[in-house]
Design an enzyme around this catalytic site. Structure first.
Site, PDB file in Angstrom:
ATOM      1  N   CYS A  40       0.813  -1.222   0.000  1.00 58.67           N
ATOM      2  CA  CYS A  40       0.000   0.000   0.000  1.00 58.67           C
ATOM      3  C   CYS A  40       0.851   1.279   0.000  1.00 58.67           C
ATOM      4  O   CYS A  40       0.344   2.362  -0.261  1.00 58.67           O
ATOM      5  CB  CYS A  40      -0.957   0.002   1.180  1.00 58.67           C
ATOM      6  N   HIS A  80      -3.169   7.432   2.271  1.00 56.57           N
ATOM      7  CA  HIS A  80      -3.596   6.124   1.756  1.00 56.57           C
ATOM      8  C   HIS A  80      -5.014   5.839   2.246  1.00 56.57           C
ATOM      9  O   HIS A  80      -5.308   5.966   3.442  1.00 56.57           O
ATOM     10  CB  HIS A  80      -2.620   5.047   2.241  1.00 56.57           C
ATOM     11  N   ASN A 111     -10.112  -0.060   0.014  1.00 54.88           N
ATOM     12  CA  ASN A 111      -8.651   0.036  -0.074  1.00 54.88           C
ATOM     13  C   ASN A 111      -8.188  -0.550  -1.411  1.00 54.88           C
ATOM     14  O   ASN A 111      -8.305  -1.747  -1.633  1.00 54.88           O
ATOM     15  CB  ASN A 111      -8.037  -0.729   1.099  1.00 54.88           C
TER      16      ASN A 111
END
Ligand code: COA
Length: 321
Positions: free
Chosen positions: A115, A250, A280
């Site tokens: 990520c 993020h 996500n």
């Protein structure tokens, strides 16, 4: 004024129709209220079985090039951040290059920082531009976690979606603009808190490769490291967090984003939140979030990107538009 790298254009792509939380409640012991209250996620996108990661990344890359008014033939470097490549080899960046008319010839490679991948890739683009080795770099973050999730695991399958985002990084001599500070880290001792336990061993691929995570531990470390790193880039550039125009964190979980924003003392309207509509998307989440506010960013705005993810990796980039 020394040469700096700046972001000249962005683009994003989400595949197919959104899949709402009700879908998971239809076959798992979960419900919309639990998912929304713990994560802020309302929907995610899932690529059809016949779509490759390159199919998903291509429109995002083309939109970023159009937004930056850069032709594929003018690119000096292509960097792709992904954890879910179409093949072990070649790099997805090379497969993407083959689909971008005129781009053949420039270097192209993948970065694997889960990520944090987009922030890692942005650092490499910044370094190449400042070193005079590139004028125009295509940075792509794209992931299809639908390929690695265990859809019977309610603790993980609700959290992720497929997506792609891209940015074009170019050289600038304009005083006071561009990427001003970078801060990257990894701590491999924490590798097991997010992983796909299957491994390449001997002469064959062993294990399932399904995604596994210690959610509460990731939650805790992600908040601590993103806030620490966000402050580090502000300190490097002597910018007070209060002077940030945009926090592009993020997009993993609304509670993580809000905790980082609170730690930095940022007002609500400065915090970009897109996680509700696409969950996500790993390496794609920062460029997708950036694309959502691109038209509202004005010259002089300080924009902070911060991420954390598997590795364990984390880092931040501070950019002035
Ligand atoms: N629906 C309903 N209940 C669920 C559930 C779901 N989708 N997923 C987990 N639960 C249950 C657990 O089984 C547990 O039940 P138990 O108490 O009976 O054992 C309970 O909810 C609490 O689980 P816990 O994991 O402690 O919940 P949490 O409040 O920490 O929330 C996450 C779980 C995953 C939402 C949270 O830990 C998180 O967001 N972590 C970070 C994840 C992330 O963003 N990863 C990527 C970073 S790059």
């Amino acid at each position: 004024m020394s040469r700096r790298a700046t972001i000249s254009g962005v683009g994003g792509e989400l595949p197919g129709e959104p899949v709402g939380n009700a879908h998971f409640a239809s076959y798992l012991d979960t419900d919309d209220a639990w998912i929304v209250s713990r994560t802020g996620i309302e929907a995610r996108h899932r690529a059809p079985a016949d779509m490759s990661l390159v199919d998903l990344a291509l429109p995002a890359a083309e939109r970023a090039l159009a937004s930056a008014k850069v032709k594929a033939a003018e690119l000096d470097l292509i960097i792709m951040a992904t954890t879910t490549p179409d093949q072990f080899m070649p790099a997805t960046a090379c497969l993407l290059q083959a689909r971008l008319d005129g781009a053949a010839g420039c270097p192209a490679f993948d970065v694997q920082a889960v990520c944090s991948g987009f922030v890692y890739a942005l650092q490499l683009a910044d370094a190449a531009v400042r070193a005079g080795q590139a004028e125009r770099v295509l940075v792509v973050g794209a992931d299809m976690y639908s390929r690695i999730l265990d859809y019977q695991d309610r603790g993980t399958c609700i959290l992720f979606g497929d997506g792609a985002g891209a940015a074009v990084v170019t050289a600038t001599e304009t005083e006071g603009t561009g990427i001003a500070a970078v801060d990257l880290h990894a701590d491999g001792r924490l590798a097991a808190i997010i992983e796909t336990p299957g491994r390449v061993s001997g002469q064959r691929l062993e294990g399932t490769g399904a995604f596994a995570m210690d959610g509460p531990q990731v939650y805790k470390v992600a908040i601590e490291k993103m806030a620490e790193s966000a402050r580090a880039v502000c300190d490097q550039a002597a910018v007070a967090p209060a002077d940030l125009a945009w926090l592009v964190a993020h997009q993993a979980n609304l509670r993580i984003i809000d905790r980082v924003a609170k730690d930095l003392g940022l007002a609500d309207e400065r915090v970009v939140r897109t996680v509700a509509r696409h969950a996500n998307t790993s390496a794609a989440s920062i460029p997708l979030a950036l694309a959502s506010v691109w038209d509202r960013i004005v010259p002089g705005d300080w924009v902070l990107f911060t991420a954390a993810g598997g590795g364990f990796t984390w880092g931040s980039v501070l950019w002035r538009a």
